[in-house]
Scaffold this active site. Sequence first.
Site, PDB file in Angstrom:
ATOM      1  CB  SER A 240      -0.965  -0.050   1.193  1.00 23.46           C
ATOM      2  OG  SER A 240      -2.019   0.847   0.997  1.00 23.46           O
ATOM      3  CG  ASP A 467      -6.525  -2.981  -3.001  1.00 22.56           C
ATOM      4  OD1 ASP A 467      -7.045  -2.196  -2.186  1.00 22.56           O
ATOM      5  OD2 ASP A 467      -5.400  -3.475  -2.839  1.00 22.56           O
ATOM      6  CG  HIS A 497      -5.444  -2.984   1.124  1.00 22.43           C
ATOM      7  ND1 HIS A 497      -5.267  -2.258  -0.034  1.00 22.43           N
ATOM      8  CD2 HIS A 497      -4.583  -2.463   2.033  1.00 22.43           C
ATOM      9  CE1 HIS A 497      -4.336  -1.343   0.165  1.00 22.43           C
ATOM     10  NE2 HIS A 497      -3.909  -1.447   1.407  1.00 22.43           N
TER      11      HIS A 497
END
Length: 528
Positions: A240, A467, A497
């Site tokens: 991320s 996601d 995610h």
Amino acid sequence: MRTSPALRAAALAATVTVLLPLTGCSDGGDEESSPHSAAAAATTTPADLASQQLKWTPCPAPSQAQGGGSSPSPLPGGAVWECSFMKAPLDYAEPEGDTIELALIRAKAIDAKKRIGSLIFNFGGPGASGVATLPAFGTDYDKLRTRYDLVSFDPRGVGRSAGVECEDDAQLDARYEADGTPDDAAEEKAFTEDTKTYVAACEKNSGKELPFVGTTNAARDMDLMRQVLGDERLYYFGISYGTELGGVYAHLFPEHVGRSVLDAVVDPTEDAEQSSLGQAKGFQLALDNFAADCADRGDACKLPGSTAEEIEQGVSGLLDRLEKKPVPGIGSRKLTQTQATTGIAAALYSKETWPLLEQGVDEADGGNGALLLALADSLNGRSEDGRYDNSAAANTAINCADSKERFTLDETREKLPAFRDASPVFGDYLGWGLMACTGWPVAGAWDTPDVSAEGAAPVLVIGNTGDPATPYAGAKAMAEELGEGVGVEMTYKGEGHGAYNSGSACVQKAVGGYLLDGKVPDDGTVCD
């Protein structure tokens, strides 16, 4: 299903918590004008810091700023987690000046004879404590530990690394209960005053650190870490926001890039507004997929409605009712509309937590908001004893040190229709979040980060089609911006995610093949 701490760790791997605008930048604005500043960046590290010897000892329990809890349990085979502190310049422009201590954690490689080096993890946020998060997922990386020391750290401003402090626990409780989507002049005034109060608290309690917590300095810290750990190249696994940090590192130090994986990828071409809008679309897509799955299960689904649209209308109706009348939550605390929206978002980070979302919405509809409130607490960094970690404060500080964008009340109002079109459920919430950096005492560094990395080793970039927090398109953009021959794009067709921790054997085989054996997957590889 993951435990609450693991859910929280997964949620914090988002580029930004859903309470704040999605931004990803750095504080070293002068460097971004130079196409390749690796040499200049490298010379700012004093020799005594680059050659410092780390003292590793068994890890203590995480501090409250890191999230609290107990000391990390040994890994299979009895390997013990070790912790240490590394000194780094507070200001790399004055490398001989004040230093800060950065908290590190490691588990040594299983096969010392075949050890490649240290594999450094950043789990995102920004604001996630790597020292607390890595042990929560340690067994997920056992295959990688065969040839690497697994290493993570609290980035500057996070946890035990000169952690940013803003409001106290009681103030944060009030902040998270407050209306995050004002509908009239009085609510707008309360919202803007709350933002001013929060910013003032951050400046009062951490003003010295705020100018130096951005992504460029974190990337410099990683290069210092590489040297201190004794590696010629940086072996890296970024998730991320950690993908943005990895991209910035590759731009600053292309010659030092080793085998690197970027998972759940931030789009480096989008500014704060575009990124927040993309996140609104991403969370809406995840909610659509959740609702469709619920509808497909027919009577087994606890939520009213026979179609995905009807189920989502039920969710929206619940949120509307909570704005007018919160329901009992945990103890004396009630579930408000804002906290319910946060809890719903938290449960969309992983398909594993969809059952919790279904149960939480069903119970809140019946007047019991405890589960959705617990989910919101997990994302906000609140422990059961009512204490908060510093993840939200660090998130704000890093985002606002990075992003140049500062939105006025009028500008925010003008942008709300686009956010509502993107997501009937999350649009207002994320649209109003654009004002999180309004009035911040430190100017941001850029609109978008430069991640071009000509000459770097291949970087494996993995996008997940479902996601919610870092939409799939970001992977292609990152691969292209890294440059031809550097960015290698891979697709995982899944939900939640990130990809590696989804359990996909295909993804894990490809990642292991590169990190362990140096086999670069074909560009465009797809895993179902």
